[in-house]
Design an enzyme around this catalytic site. Sequence first.
Site, PDB file in Angstrom:
ATOM      1  N   LYS A 139     -23.863 -16.236 -35.847  1.00 44.54           N
ATOM      2  CA  LYS A 139     -24.832 -17.325 -35.952  1.00 44.54           C
ATOM      3  C   LYS A 139     -24.111 -18.568 -36.479  1.00 44.54           C
ATOM      4  O   LYS A 139     -23.284 -18.451 -37.397  1.00 44.54           O
ATOM      5  CB  LYS A 139     -25.965 -16.895 -36.892  1.00 44.54           C
TER       6      LYS A 139
ATOM      7  N   SER B 131     -35.125 -17.423 -36.459  1.00 47.26           N
ATOM      8  CA  SER B 131     -34.236 -18.497 -36.093  1.00 47.26           C
ATOM      9  C   SER B 131     -32.921 -18.035 -35.447  1.00 47.26           C
ATOM     10  O   SER B 131     -32.246 -18.844 -34.818  1.00 47.26           O
ATOM     11  CB  SER B 131     -33.882 -19.304 -37.344  1.00 47.26           C
TER      12      SER B 131
ATOM     13  N   SER C 145     -35.831 -13.897 -39.670  1.00 43.53           N
ATOM     14  CA  SER C 145     -35.003 -14.533 -38.635  1.00 43.53           C
ATOM     15  C   SER C 145     -34.007 -13.617 -37.946  1.00 43.53           C
ATOM     16  O   SER C 145     -33.364 -14.035 -36.987  1.00 43.53           O
ATOM     17  CB  SER C 145     -34.252 -15.727 -39.231  1.00 43.53           C
TER      18      SER C 145
END
Lengths: 471, 72
Positions: free
Chosen positions: A75, A150, A174
């Site tokens: 990420k 997310s 997330s």
Amino acid sequence: MQRLVEIVAGVTNGSLRASVVIEQHLARIEARESEVHAFNLVTADQARNDAAKIDADVKAGKKVGPLAGVPIALKDNMCTRGIETTCSSKILQGWKPPYDATVVTKLRNAGAVIVGKTNLDEFAMGSSTENSAFGPTKNPLDLSRVPGGSSGGSAAAVSAGFAAASLGSDTGGSIRQPAALCGVVGVKPTYGTVSRYGLVAFASSLDQIGPFASDVRDAATLLEIISGHDPMDSTSIPQPAISLVSVLDHGVKGMRIGRVTDLPKGCEPDVLAQLEKAFDALRSAGATIVDVKLPSLQYCLTAYYLIAPAEASSNLARYDGVRYGNRVDAADLNSMYAATREAGFGEEVKRRIMLGTYALSAGYYDAYYGKALKVRRLISDDFARAYKNVDTILTPTSPSVAFKFGSKTDNPLAMYLCDVFTIPTNLAGHPAMSVPFGTGADSMPVGVQVLATTLGEQAMFKVAAELERAS
Amino acid sequence: MTSQLAGMLEHFRDIDALDLAETEPMTQPYPIKNVLRDDIEAESLDRDEVLGQAPAAESGRFRVPPTIGFDV
């Protein structure tokens, strides 16, 4: 697509070359990335070099690490030295960190091959990856739908076969929610299990790094490697990583699984139907289903959306155009701060900074932030009572399957409700994971969430493995 | 955005229904306090590398616009 454990076994015994593995994954990226947009950056050249080095080590008879040759995506809120780290925000576009996050160091030491940095909602604030400053990620299973958020890019990268596994961060769901929406496994470990050093902070008392993988065994393998105490993170739990792979075949006979009788309303019937099937499967495998009450669950959303923005408003004060990231020039310092933040942050980030500063401001602190911290205690106490009678709890991960783009962007509260089942875990600091279990509306995947108490990862993984066997 | 924020704050009033007078606030999952390391010299970040990522730097320092002489 090959599992992580198969790649490691093959590369280690010489029957599979890391260079071949990475080329297979880069070819899939080449074929589909333009439509999925899982990545902010693909580090193809470095990945090829790293894979070649592993192959050379194997050929030379040197010992290679426990993730030798495994393509892993990160990420884009985890620091990678000399490699752009943006948090999908214009304010950090172009920033190259001067150090690696601890998880990145651990992955490299284990022989993993990093294939790129994945897209996210700006600063991890969102549930659909639609808040990225660089455009949304699409769900590889249906491009008209969101991948969740997310960590939508990390979930999509595994779902599309761009990487054998990936890392995400989970502040209110997330990792787990995008895992559910993309049909992969996603784990949020106990707070303090995985070092946050080098993870760009959103809400420091809630943030936790964890893995995405195609199956439970791969997720357990990766989590074992990235876990463990880190002196660079003062909230890191001072104990070694928990053994997880060793318990995957233990079954659930005799285990007590909690069914929440006062679950918040608003869940799609198809999702609830899969949850019931999951309970049936565990019962058939010898577990006992026990009713539990979590009366404070209905207040979690409020507590979270006061606490997380409050912490974010403080953490994001550092983006002022002085030390890193982008600056909008102005005649004096205060004007420069304002112009930089106005131009650099997107709408959702500004919304949360304003919400957080309001909740923390004199005159409103007691009514909002102070009260939210007390609700957090109630939730933690609810869980403590429940875990006296059960080993794990089962809930849906997300109230719905992956939804269409734009269907929730006009109503922030509707978007926040995506996190209603995942938020409680972060508030309590407990572990939880999402396991694919059947399908719901329009044949999209459903995720079942397994929750456990602090450092209860072994019980959680036993149940997750059983659900995987039954699905 | 103003009306959205107002709507959210209204929604957040749901916790007003709770009696929290005797409840202790919870700021973090564990009561960790004053985590200290031994006072041993260790490597720090490279100054040039750090300043190289700043929007403006000069003579080993971050450079910012004037901070005095303006109405603030």
